[in-house]
Design an enzyme around this catalytic site. Structure first.
Site, PDB file in Angstrom:
ATOM      1  N   ASN A 145     -13.020  -2.674   2.298  1.00 48.80           N
ATOM      2  CA  ASN A 145     -14.299  -1.678   2.403  1.00 48.80           C
ATOM      3  C   ASN A 145     -15.129  -1.941   1.094  1.00 48.80           C
ATOM      4  O   ASN A 145     -14.490  -1.864   0.208  1.00 48.80           O
ATOM      5  CB  ASN A 145     -13.851  -0.374   2.710  1.00 48.80           C
ATOM      6  CG  ASN A 145     -12.714  -0.104   3.807  1.00 48.80           C
ATOM      7  OD1 ASN A 145     -13.006  -0.828   4.889  1.00 48.80           O
ATOM      8  ND2 ASN A 145     -11.866   0.455   3.716  1.00 48.80           N
ATOM      9  N   HIS A 177      -6.996  -5.403   2.441  1.00 49.50           N
ATOM     10  CA  HIS A 177      -5.853  -5.256   3.296  1.00 49.50           C
ATOM     11  C   HIS A 177      -5.394  -5.900   4.177  1.00 49.50           C
ATOM     12  O   HIS A 177      -6.090  -6.567   4.674  1.00 49.50           O
ATOM     13  CB  HIS A 177      -6.060  -3.659   4.243  1.00 49.50           C
ATOM     14  CG  HIS A 177      -6.795  -2.589   3.314  1.00 49.50           C
ATOM     15  ND1 HIS A 177      -5.902  -1.570   3.226  1.00 49.50           N
ATOM     16  CD2 HIS A 177      -7.987  -2.225   2.684  1.00 49.50           C
ATOM     17  CE1 HIS A 177      -6.872  -0.675   2.378  1.00 49.50           C
ATOM     18  NE2 HIS A 177      -7.927  -1.045   2.155  1.00 49.50           N
ATOM     19  N   GLN A 225     -14.560   2.912   1.292  1.00 45.02           N
ATOM     20  CA  GLN A 225     -14.019   2.507   0.183  1.00 45.02           C
ATOM     21  C   GLN A 225     -13.647   3.493  -0.760  1.00 45.02           C
ATOM     22  O   GLN A 225     -14.460   4.566  -1.147  1.00 45.02           O
ATOM     23  CB  GLN A 225     -14.370   1.379  -0.926  1.00 45.02           C
ATOM     24  CG  GLN A 225     -13.956   0.957  -1.890  1.00 45.02           C
ATOM     25  CD  GLN A 225     -14.931  -0.254  -2.790  1.00 45.02           C
ATOM     26  OE1 GLN A 225     -16.078  -0.338  -2.520  1.00 45.02           O
ATOM     27  NE2 GLN A 225     -14.246  -0.892  -3.815  1.00 45.02           N
ATOM     28  N   ASP A 266       0.868  -1.405   0.049  1.00 44.15           N
ATOM     29  CA  ASP A 266       0.085  -0.078   0.007  1.00 44.15           C
ATOM     30  C   ASP A 266       0.797   1.285  -0.137  1.00 44.15           C
ATOM     31  O   ASP A 266       1.815   1.255   0.711  1.00 44.15           O
ATOM     32  CB  ASP A 266      -0.814   0.011   1.062  1.00 44.15           C
ATOM     33  CG  ASP A 266      -2.045   1.103   0.903  1.00 44.15           C
ATOM     34  OD1 ASP A 266      -3.360   0.548   1.130  1.00 44.15           O
ATOM     35  OD2 ASP A 266      -1.624   2.271   1.072  1.00 44.15           O
ATOM     36  N   ILE A 267       0.487   2.196  -0.793  1.00 45.98           N
ATOM     37  CA  ILE A 267       1.157   3.282  -0.880  1.00 45.98           C
ATOM     38  C   ILE A 267       1.192   4.200   0.352  1.00 45.98           C
ATOM     39  O   ILE A 267       2.243   5.013   0.451  1.00 45.98           O
ATOM     40  CB  ILE A 267       0.828   4.265  -2.314  1.00 45.98           C
ATOM     41  CG1 ILE A 267       1.946   5.136  -2.649  1.00 45.98           C
ATOM     42  CG2 ILE A 267      -0.373   4.982  -2.166  1.00 45.98           C
ATOM     43  CD1 ILE A 267       1.739   5.682  -4.185  1.00 45.98           C
ATOM     44  N   HIS A 301     -10.154  -4.881  -3.165  1.00 47.10           N
ATOM     45  CA  HIS A 301      -8.941  -5.083  -2.466  1.00 47.10           C
ATOM     46  C   HIS A 301      -9.170  -5.524  -1.021  1.00 47.10           C
ATOM     47  O   HIS A 301      -9.811  -4.916  -0.386  1.00 47.10           O
ATOM     48  CB  HIS A 301      -8.075  -3.779  -2.697  1.00 47.10           C
ATOM     49  CG  HIS A 301      -8.629  -2.506  -2.227  1.00 47.10           C
ATOM     50  ND1 HIS A 301      -9.526  -1.949  -3.149  1.00 47.10           N
ATOM     51  CD2 HIS A 301      -8.408  -1.744  -1.142  1.00 47.10           C
ATOM     52  CE1 HIS A 301      -9.863  -0.821  -2.342  1.00 47.10           C
ATOM     53  NE2 HIS A 301      -9.382  -0.671  -1.082  1.00 47.10           N
TER      54      HIS A 301
HETATM   55  P1  5GP Z   1      -9.856   1.775   0.371  1.00 43.55           P
HETATM   56  O1  5GP Z   1     -10.035   3.065   1.236  1.00 43.55           O
HETATM   57  O2  5GP Z   1     -10.576   1.899  -0.638  1.00 43.55           O
HETATM   58  O3  5GP Z   1     -10.181   0.559   1.299  1.00 43.55           O
HETATM   59  O4  5GP Z   1      -8.273   1.465   0.340  1.00 43.55           O
HETATM   60  C1  5GP Z   1      -7.629   2.111  -0.750  1.00 43.55           C
HETATM   61  C2  5GP Z   1      -6.131   1.979  -0.512  1.00 43.55           C
HETATM   62  O5  5GP Z   1      -5.295   1.964  -1.616  1.00 43.55           O
HETATM   63  C3  5GP Z   1      -5.682   3.043   0.529  1.00 43.55           C
HETATM   64  O6  5GP Z   1      -5.184   2.253   1.372  1.00 43.55           O
HETATM   65  C4  5GP Z   1      -4.525   3.887  -0.289  1.00 43.55           C
HETATM   66  O7  5GP Z   1      -3.443   3.973   0.308  1.00 43.55           O
HETATM   67  C5  5GP Z   1      -4.027   2.656  -1.612  1.00 43.55           C
HETATM   68  N1  5GP Z   1      -3.941   3.269  -2.727  1.00 43.55           N
HETATM   69  C6  5GP Z   1      -4.554   4.273  -3.433  1.00 43.55           C
HETATM   70  N2  5GP Z   1      -3.958   4.492  -4.650  1.00 43.55           N
HETATM   71  C7  5GP Z   1      -2.805   3.737  -4.751  1.00 43.55           C
HETATM   72  C8  5GP Z   1      -1.720   3.499  -5.626  1.00 43.55           C
HETATM   73  O8  5GP Z   1      -1.579   4.100  -6.487  1.00 43.55           O
HETATM   74  N3  5GP Z   1      -0.694   2.754  -5.303  1.00 43.55           N
HETATM   75  C9  5GP Z   1      -0.761   1.811  -4.227  1.00 43.55           C
HETATM   76  N4  5GP Z   1       0.404   1.149  -3.917  1.00 43.55           N
HETATM   77  N5  5GP Z   1      -1.730   1.802  -3.218  1.00 43.55           N
HETATM   78  C10 5GP Z   1      -2.574   2.845  -3.582  1.00 43.55           C
END
Ligand code: 5GP
Ligand code: ZN
Length: 142
Positions: A86, A101, A93, A30-31, A99
């Site tokens: 999420n 985590h 989300q 995760d970035i 995805h």
């Molecule tokens: P969500 O909030 O949708 O469950 O999580 C999205 C996740 O994707 C976040 O933890 C965010 O840091 C990660 N993320 C978003 N854009 C990128 C990206 O371009 N590269 C990587 N490696 N992670 C990303």
């Protein structure tokens, strides 16, 4: 070209720190990690959320989860591991390609706080909860 950033990561048009890939899944760091070793596991087939999986796609995806978990366990030797995901913006989300985590846990000071997850058990009686279960079971069997 797809507008989905995770499809672009799979294609390689957006760089990522990959840890694993096979015909069905892609796993990468995760970035914006919330703890050391925060990884995302994604299906190669674009599905928006849990509701979109076929049973076969889900079997192919979730079969890989223990492999990723064990890789993190072996490498980081965390005290624990949270698996979270999420579905929908109200649930948190932000990227609409499914995805999962993987969040390694070290101790209560590792900065990841789930303490706001408080039970509301007093809002429903055991009978009401049983009734919910009956209704859901009935709709599953329909
Ligand atoms: P969500 O909030 O949708 O469950 O999580 C999205 C996740 O994707 C976040 O933890 C965010 O840091 C990660 N993320 C978003 N854009 C990128 C990206 O371009 N590269 C990587 N490696 N992670 C990303
Ligand atoms: Zn996608």
């Amino acid at each position: 070209m797809t507008s989905c950033i995770f499809c672009q990561i799979i294609e390689g048009s957006i760089p990522s720190a990959k840890i694993y890939e096979d015909e069905h899944v892609y796993a990468f760091m995760d970035i914006m990690p919330v703890t050391k070793g925060h990884v995302l596991l994604i299906p190669k087939k674009h599905v928006e959320n849990i509701y979109d999986f076929t049973e076969e796609d889900a079997a192919n995806f979730f079969a890989r989860a223990p492999k990723v978990a064990n890789a993190l366990k072996d490498y980081f030797k965390p005290a624990g591991l949270n698996l979270l995901q999420n579905n929908g913006a109200p649930a948190g989300q932000t990227v609409f390609h499914y995805h999962l985590h993987f969040i390694p846990r070290y101790d209560e000071t590792d900065g990841f706080d789930l303490s706001t997850w408080q039970t509301k058990q007093n809002e429903w009686t055991p009978d009401q909860i049983q009734e919910l279960a009956t209704n859901i079971r009935t709709s599953l069997e329909a």
